[in-house]
Every structure is written in structure tokens, then in C-alpha cells.
Enzyme design. Structure first.
Site, mmCIF file in Angstrom:
data_model
loop_
_atom_site.group_PDB
_atom_site.id
_atom_site.type_symbol
_atom_site.label_atom_id
_atom_site.label_comp_id
_atom_site.label_asym_id
_atom_site.label_seq_id
_atom_site.Cartn_x
_atom_site.Cartn_y
_atom_site.Cartn_z
ATOM 1 N N ARG A 1 -18.756 7.351 -58.448
ATOM 2 C CA ARG A 1 -20.087 7.830 -58.863
ATOM 3 C C ARG A 1 -20.043 8.342 -60.305
ATOM 4 N NH1 ARG A 1 -20.766 9.075 -53.234
ATOM 5 N NH2 ARG A 1 -19.517 10.962 -53.356
ATOM 6 N N ASP B 1 -30.887 -1.437 -48.653
ATOM 7 C CA ASP B 1 -30.027 -1.134 -47.497
ATOM 8 C C ASP B 1 -30.747 -1.615 -46.239
ATOM 9 O OD1 ASP B 1 -27.446 0.968 -47.200
ATOM 10 O OD2 ASP B 1 -28.548 0.596 -45.345
ATOM 11 N N SER B 2 -29.962 -1.947 -45.216
ATOM 12 C CA SER B 2 -30.588 -2.408 -43.976
ATOM 13 C C SER B 2 -30.954 -1.249 -43.054
ATOM 14 C CB SER B 2 -29.649 -3.377 -43.241
ATOM 15 O OG SER B 2 -28.435 -2.730 -42.985
ATOM 16 N N CYS C 1 -13.985 -2.080 -49.338
ATOM 17 C CA CYS C 1 -13.314 -0.970 -48.662
ATOM 18 C C CYS C 1 -12.467 -1.502 -47.509
ATOM 19 C CB CYS C 1 -14.321 0.080 -48.194
ATOM 20 S SG CYS C 1 -15.473 -0.526 -46.961
HETATM 21 N N1 SAH Z 1 -22.841 2.892 -51.397
HETATM 22 C C1 SAH Z 1 -23.035 3.870 -50.348
HETATM 23 C C2 SAH Z 1 -22.142 3.636 -49.159
HETATM 24 C C3 SAH Z 1 -22.330 2.279 -48.528
HETATM 25 S S1 SAH Z 1 -22.024 2.293 -46.823
HETATM 26 C C4 SAH Z 1 -22.921 5.250 -50.930
HETATM 27 O O1 SAH Z 1 -22.949 5.377 -52.148
HETATM 28 O O2 SAH Z 1 -22.844 6.238 -50.197
HETATM 29 C C5 SAH Z 1 -22.596 0.729 -46.354
HETATM 30 C C6 SAH Z 1 -24.075 0.634 -46.214
HETATM 31 O O3 SAH Z 1 -24.385 -0.736 -46.010
HETATM 32 C C7 SAH Z 1 -24.705 1.373 -45.045
HETATM 33 O O4 SAH Z 1 -25.704 2.217 -45.525
HETATM 34 C C8 SAH Z 1 -25.323 0.267 -44.169
HETATM 35 O O5 SAH Z 1 -26.577 0.647 -43.621
HETATM 36 C C9 SAH Z 1 -25.510 -0.842 -45.162
HETATM 37 N N2 SAH Z 1 -25.500 -2.220 -44.645
HETATM 38 C C10 SAH Z 1 -24.661 -2.766 -43.748
HETATM 39 N N3 SAH Z 1 -24.924 -4.089 -43.604
HETATM 40 C C11 SAH Z 1 -25.946 -4.376 -44.443
HETATM 41 C C12 SAH Z 1 -26.662 -5.568 -44.773
HETATM 42 N N4 SAH Z 1 -26.344 -6.743 -44.218
HETATM 43 N N5 SAH Z 1 -27.642 -5.500 -45.677
HETATM 44 C C13 SAH Z 1 -27.959 -4.321 -46.263
HETATM 45 N N6 SAH Z 1 -27.321 -3.175 -46.003
HETATM 46 C C14 SAH Z 1 -26.326 -3.191 -45.096
#
Ligand code: SAH
Length: 396
Positions: free
Chosen positions: A213, A251-252, A340
Site C-alpha cells: 500500500r 470486486d465480486s 499470493c
Molecule cells: N486487494 C485487497 C485484497 C484482495 S482479496 C486489499 O487491498 O485488501 C481478494 C478479493 O477478490 C476479495 O475481496 C474477493 O471478494 C475478490 N474476488 C474473488 N474472486 C473474484 C472475481 N472473480 N472477480 C472479482 N473479485 C473477486
């Protein structure tokens, strides 16, 4: 202390001698021994030489996880106090014990406590027991956490599917201390973030991205930002704090985006952002087809390689995302893409990103790399604990 003994097959002591703490059932002569879940056992080589003390997991392929490579160690309150205090001391050294802040306080194998994860949200400890050994000592661990002067509440969020592999039920709720506040608020780098630990996604807040970040913040001045897999808006707030001109979050999860909205407003970022709920792959293709362009694209998907068999499919996923990300960049734009997945090494991730740039027909140069923040230490003896890789690429 005389613990029951399990015995390794000849030649299967090698990883243990390299201080890797996992013992799979196939490596044991008596892998089907009837020890109780979480029972402390002595691990011996085939000649009967004691090598380590471990926690037994009868339901898991990962049959035992080492507590200590000192075979004479007694696993009791003294042991847990010592390990927990060492973990806390490290966060103190890292400057992460600001009372209003948060951090990962205990990171499982990396802190010599397999199966135990503790995140600190100000004075609240959020605990996950992911192994039968840590589960057996849950009361003791709770008691020791409550002894820490900066912890008032210990709350469990062990409602994670990985517990099923250990034969443990999903569970959440107060373990000890004061009631959990309705909303947890922490500050990081001058920004505030709220987490709903009771009802929110089990993961809470991603402390492992703290250093990432910071990097995004330092790159964001004047930029139109696309924040994909935005979750609760950590990168969005960091980008605005760094002077971003706009942010589109994708986000989904609707609840995650609602929390992102709250976090943006909490920090005074009322305008110039939009939240779009849906599948990232689909929405990115739509943006490409619409000819949209951004100056900074962040791609931080969930783990796309959860097990070895998923490496090919997961690699394709990372490549698709990076290709779409590159295509969405305006000239001079920057892509920050992450993996990750502990099973994907940094070299492969870089190759995948390079292939994606070729497919997108852009010339990319790496101007920085990102990794998990230091409160998620990577144990040198356990490469699996180095999981978070990020590349910062600028296109020409
Ligand atoms: N970048 C975030 C952490 C990501 S965690 C941060 O800064 O805190 C992963 C995220 O991906 C989750 O919020 C989950 O809801 C989302 N996610 C999972 N599959 C997805 C998809 N196919 N399309 C969009 N979002 C998705």
C-alpha cells in the site's frame, strides 16, 4: 516429559533435519497410530533417535507439525509464553505495536507456532486455529494473549474451510476478555480502516499488503487508478492519500465494496471513485472493449493456485489478468500485479507477467517488486511461507 513416539521411515528424516516442520503421513512407519487430535508426540528417526516434538493431526495428510526441534522441549504454558512473547517482540522491533494500529502478531510456522494465526486490531486479537495442535491449546493460548498489556479481547475467526482437513469444525466467537466492539477501527500510515470482524469476510484486513500500500501511495499522484479485487478499499485509500485523481474499484463481493465505500468516506475521500461489483475477468474485458485507459492498474486476486494440481490453470488466470491489465494502461502507465499463491514462485510469476506483456503488445520494465510485509515473516526453512509476490511494471 515422555511423549508417545512416532517413527519416520528410513531416509524420511531429511526435511526435518533441514528444520522443515511438516511430517506427512507417508513418511511415517506408524502414520496411522491412534494418538488423539493435537496430542504432543516425539518424532524419531528409524533408529529411534528423537528429532523433534510435534502436534499430531490424525485427520490430515500433514500428520504432524513440529513445535520444537529440541526433542527435550516440554509443550506447556512456558513454551507458548516464550514463543508468543518472541513473536510480539519482533513486531515491537518492527514498530508495529502502535495502540491504534494493527498487524499480524503471530504467523503460524514463521513464528514457530504452526496452526496459529493472530491478527491484532488495536486492542483486539483475532485468532485462527488452523491445526489440531494449536486447537488443543486454545484456552492456554487465549489466556496468554489476554496477559499481553495491549490486548483486551480475544475473538476467534476459525470459520475457515482449511479446518475441515484437520477434522475441526468451523467456529467463531468471543474466546475471552471484553466484548468485541461492533466495528474495529485501525489506523495505518495516517489512514483509518474499519473491519467488521463479527460479520465481515473471514479474512478481516490484509495486513500483509501494508508495504505494498505504501508503494502504491508513492506512485499514485495524479493517476487514474483501476483497483481490481479491491476488497475493502485498502489500495483505493492509499492511492487517494498519494494524490490519485480517480479510482475505479472492482470486486465480486458487495459487502466488501460497501466496506470499501465506508473506508473511503472515513478518510474524507468523497468523490472521484466508483465501485463496480462483478467478476473481474468479465469486467476487465468490458473495459478493454470500451477502450478505457488508466494510469495505474492494481491486480490483487485471491489465491489462484490453492494446490499443486491447479498450477497450470492458476498460471493462465494470472496471465489473463496481467494481459488485460497491460491493455488497459495509457502510455507510461504502471501495472502492479500480485500473486499470493505460495506454490507459484517469484521466477514463474515474472515469466507469466512477461508473457502477458508480449500478448498485450506492450514493452514493460520492472521498476519495483513487492512482497508480504515483515509481520508475515518468511521462514527460511519453510519456503511455502514466502507467498506474496508483486511486480511493478511500467510500459514504454
Ligand atoms: N486487494 C485487497 C485484497 C484482495 S482479496 C486489499 O487491498 O485488501 C481478494 C478479493 O477478490 C476479495 O475481496 C474477493 O471478494 C475478490 N474476488 C474473488 N474472486 C473474484 C472475481 N472473480 N472477480 C472479482 N473479485 C473477486
Amino acid at each position: 516429559m515422555s511423549y508417545p513416539r512416532c517413527e519416520l521411515l528410513p531416509g524420511r528424516e531429511k526435511s526435518l533435519l533441514r528444520r522443515h516442520p511438516w511430517i506427512f503421513s507417508g513418511a511415517l512407519k506408524n502414520g496411522d497410530a491412534a494418538f488423539a487430535p493435537g496430542e504432543t508426540v516425539l518424532v524419531c528417526d528409524h533408529k529411534g533417535q528423537a528429532l523433534a516434538v510435534a502436534a499430531w493431526s490424525p485427520e490430515s495428510q500433514l500428520r504432524a507439525r513440529v513445535w520444537s526441534f529440541d526433542a527435550a522441549e516440554v509443550i506447556d504454558g512456558g513454551f507458548f509464553r516464550k514463543r508468543i512473547h518472541a513473536a510480539v517482540q519482533l513486531r515491537q522491533t518492527l514498530g508495529l505495536l502502535d495502540p491504534a494500529g494493527g498487524c499480524r502478531l503471530i504467523y503460524s510456522e514463521s513464528d514457530g507456532l504452526p496452526g496459529l494465526i493472530v491478527d491484532r486490531y488495536a486492542n483486539v486479537a483475532a485468532v485462527q486455529f488452523t491445526g489440531a495442535g494449536a486447537e488443543k491449546f486454545r484456552e492456554l493460548i487465549t489466556e496468554i494473549l489476554l496477559e499481553l498489556p495491549f490486548i483486551d479481547t480475544v475473538y476467534e475467526r476459525s470459520d475457515i474451510p482449511v479446518r475441515a482437513k484437520e477434522g475441526l469444525p468451523e467456529r467463531s466467537g468471543l474466546l475471552g476478555g471484553a466484548e468485541l466492539p461492533e466495528v474495529l477501527r485501525i489506523t495505518e500510515n495516517g489512514l483509518s480502516y474499519e473491519t467488521d470482524l463479527r460479520n465481515g469476510q473471514k479474512t478481516g484486513f490484509y495486513f500483509d499488503l501494508r508495504t505494498a500500500r505504501e508503494k502504491v501511495r508513492n506512485l499514485a499522484a495524479g493517476k487514474r487508478v483501476l483497483n481490481v479485487f479491491a476488497y475493502t478499499g485498502g489500495f483505493a485509500c492509499a492511492a487517494f492519500a498519494g494524490g490519485a485523481s480517480s479510482v475505479l474499484n472492482i470486486d465480486s463481493s458487495r459487502p466488501a465494496l460497501l466496506q470499501a465505500e465506508k473506508n473511503l468516506r472515513l478518510n474524507g475521500f468523497e468523490n472521484h471513485w466508483e465501485n463496480r461489483c462483478g467478476d473481474a475477468f468479465t469486467l476487465l474485458r468490458e473495459l478493454v472493449n470500451a477502450g478505457e485507459k488508466f494510469d495505474l492498474v492494481i491486480l490483487d486476486p485471491p489465491k489462484l493456485v490453492p494446490h499443486k494440481g491447479a498450477l497450470l490453470k492458476g498460471s493462465r488466470g494470472y496471465q489473463d489478468l496481467a494481459r488485460l491489465g497491460f491493455k488497459l494502461l495509457a502510455p507510461g502507465g504502471i501495472l502492479c500485479n500480485f500473486s499470493c499463491s505460495g506454490l507459484m514462485d517469484a521466477e514463474l510469476f515474472q515469466k507469466i507477467t512477461a508473457c502477458a506483456a508480449l500478448e498485450a503488445q506492450v514493452c514493460g520494465r520492472i521498476i519495483g517488486k513487492m512482497e508480504q510485509a515483515p509481520d508475515h515473516p518468511a521462514a527460511l526453512a519453510v519456503p511455502e511461507t514466502f507467498y506474496l509476490k508483486g511486480l511493478i511494471s511500467v510500459i514504454g
